[in-house]
Design a protein around this motif. Structure first.
Motif, short mmCIF file in Angstrom:
data_model
loop_
_atom_site.label_atom_id
_atom_site.label_comp_id
_atom_site.label_asym_id
_atom_site.label_seq_id
_atom_site.Cartn_x
_atom_site.Cartn_y
_atom_site.Cartn_z
N THR A 96 6.56 21.70 -7.47
CA THR A 96 6.60 21.78 -8.93
C THR A 96 5.63 20.80 -9.56
O THR A 96 5.10 21.04 -10.65
CB THR A 96 8.03 21.49 -9.43
N ARG A 149 9.96 28.59 -11.55
CA ARG A 149 10.90 29.68 -11.28
C ARG A 149 11.01 29.95 -9.78
O ARG A 149 12.10 30.21 -9.26
CB ARG A 149 10.47 30.94 -12.01
N ALA A 150 9.87 29.87 -9.08
CA ALA A 150 9.90 30.07 -7.63
C ALA A 150 10.70 28.97 -6.94
O ALA A 150 11.48 29.23 -6.02
CB ALA A 150 8.48 30.11 -7.08
N ASP A 151 10.54 27.74 -7.42
CA ASP A 151 11.28 26.63 -6.85
C ASP A 151 12.77 26.76 -7.14
O ASP A 151 13.62 26.45 -6.29
CB ASP A 151 10.74 25.32 -7.43
N LEU A 152 13.09 27.26 -8.36
CA LEU A 152 14.49 27.44 -8.72
C LEU A 152 15.15 28.52 -7.85
O LEU A 152 16.28 28.35 -7.38
CB LEU A 152 14.60 27.82 -10.19
N ARG A 153 14.42 29.62 -7.61
CA ARG A 153 14.96 30.67 -6.74
C ARG A 153 15.16 30.16 -5.32
O ARG A 153 16.16 30.49 -4.67
CB ARG A 153 14.00 31.88 -6.73
N SER A 154 14.23 29.34 -4.85
CA SER A 154 14.36 28.77 -3.51
C SER A 154 15.61 27.89 -3.41
O SER A 154 16.36 27.96 -2.42
CB SER A 154 13.11 27.96 -3.17
N GLN A 155 15.85 27.08 -4.44
CA GLN A 155 17.04 26.23 -4.44
C GLN A 155 18.31 27.07 -4.49
O GLN A 155 19.30 26.75 -3.81
CB GLN A 155 16.98 25.28 -5.64
N GLN A 156 18.30 28.14 -5.26
CA GLN A 156 19.47 29.01 -5.36
C GLN A 156 19.77 29.67 -4.02
O GLN A 156 20.94 29.80 -3.62
CB GLN A 156 19.25 30.06 -6.43
N HIS A 157 18.71 30.09 -3.31
CA HIS A 157 18.91 30.69 -1.99
C HIS A 157 19.51 29.68 -1.01
O HIS A 157 20.40 30.02 -0.22
CB HIS A 157 17.58 31.22 -1.45
N ARG A 158 19.01 28.43 -1.09
CA ARG A 158 19.54 27.41 -0.18
C ARG A 158 21.00 27.12 -0.47
O ARG A 158 21.82 26.98 0.44
CB ARG A 158 18.72 26.11 -0.30
#
Length: 365
Positions: free
Chosen positions: A6, A335-344
């Motif tokens: 980010t 947004r990509a970082d947020l999606r990655s965190q949500q997946h984790r």
């Protein structure tokens, strides 16, 4: 928690995107992109270009810091342009009239500059907290008004001094100047070190003081900050005054390190450049410094393009693309970082859920 992606990817992506689009523009115009970029880079090692770049970056850095202070409170202080110009002419008039010992003279001029910048920023700040007037509208109007104020003050009947075909303030005595550092064929502004100290103070204020925490909290959510006992109006007023104070120093590197007088024809638009630099640096003092250096490099090296029959405006195109790209890139990466965190988090909850089910089944048996 903000990841390294980010922080680093957005400006890098923006720069790469700007280089690619500018290359397309060069190809369309019939020029060789590699030759153009090579010429710009090569210009850095000729004459005093490198020193001039750092000197110009110092001015851009101070302007970027002034804008960033307002951004922290979610304020768009577009009036840095007017604030630094007003402070410059007031400080130049005061500095030319003073006769003080060397160090005290410089400090007095800097205090006057900061006070003048804060005073000019106080107008939109008060309108904002008392009447709810948008700081964007009020500062734009004050940017226009400052031209008239300067024309009035730098007048032969007021404080202006005619020198040849130019008119400006009285020349500041040597005791009020900041010595530069000779480097090759150029002279580095001594104000570079003062700017670095200001950047360090800005970082310390934001990350190591209660005021910095309250400033960022108010900028994120005035409602949440108010619930914690922080007055949003008070923080708005202080943030605008601080922004104006830093803006008051924008013209000081040139005034005290090179020109020693402020004239009608003094360079303008530093305030607007500071907005782009602050966006590029994401309001972080280190990022703003890199953004200022990049912007100054494009400005000082652009003239070399005329040697190969390429319009120097290609550098302006790159600057515009960088500003637009960095805003988009930050949002895409965020947004990509947020999606990655949500997946984790989803995987972690799924794993814990399966473990809990297994334990429950074992207990039932």
């Amino acid at each position: 928690m903000t990841s390294w992606r980010t922080k680093l990817l957005p400006p890098l992506l923006a720069i790469v995107f700007a280089v690619l689009l500018s290359a397309i523009a060069l190809i369309i115009s019939g020029a060789d992109p590699l030759n153009a970029y090579g010429t710009m880079i090569g210009q850095m090692f000729k004459g005093s270009t490198a020193v001039d770049t750092v000197n110009l970056a110092t001015v851009y850095y101070l302007s970027g810091l002034a804008v960033a202070v307002g951004f922290q409170m979610n304020l768009f202080n577009i009036g840095v342009e007017g604030q630094y110009r007003f402070a410059a002419v007031v400080a130049a008039i005061a500095g030319g009239a003073m006769k003080l010992p060397p160090v005290i003279h410089v400090l007095a001029i800097l205090v006057v500059a900061v006070a003048a910048g804060m005073a000019y920023a106080a107008v939109p700040a008060i309108l904002k907290v008392t009447r709810g007037v948008s700081e964007v509208i009020s500062t734009i109007m004050l940017n226009a008004i400052v031209a008239g104020i300067i024309a009035f003050l730098i007048n032969a009947d007021q404080f202006g001094v005619q020198t040849g075909n130019n008119i400006g303030t009285r020349v500041i005595e040597p005791s009020g100047r900041i010595p530069g550092i000779p480097l090759g064929s150029g002279t580095l502004f001594g104000f570079v070190f003062i700017a670095a100290i200001i950047g360090g103070a800005y970082w310390f204020m934001l990350n190591r003081t209660r005021f910095g925490f309250e400033l960022k909290a108010s900028g994120e959510s005035t409602t949440a900050a108010a619930a914690g006992g922080v007055s949003a109006k008070k923080m708005t007023l202080i943030a605008m005054l601080l922004s104006g104070g830093v803006a008051g120093l924008v013209a000081m590197p040139e005034l005290l390190g090179r020109d020693f007088s402020y004239g009608i024809t003094a360079t303008q638009m530093y305030g607007f450049t500071g907005i782009a630099v602050a966006l590029l640096g994401r309001n972080h003092p280190g990022g703003i410094a890199l953004g200022a250096l990049l912007w100054a490099f494009l400005d000082t090296s652009a003239v070399s393009l005329e040697q190969i029959n390429v319009s120097k405006e290609i550098a302006t195109i790159m600057q515009g693309i960088i500003v637009l790209s960095v805003v988009v890139a930050y949002e895409v990466v965020r947004r990509a970082d947020l999606r990655s965190q949500q997946h984790r988090v989803g995987r972690a909850l799924g794993t814990n859920g399966r473990k809990g089910a297994s334990i429950a089944e074992g207990g039932a048996v």
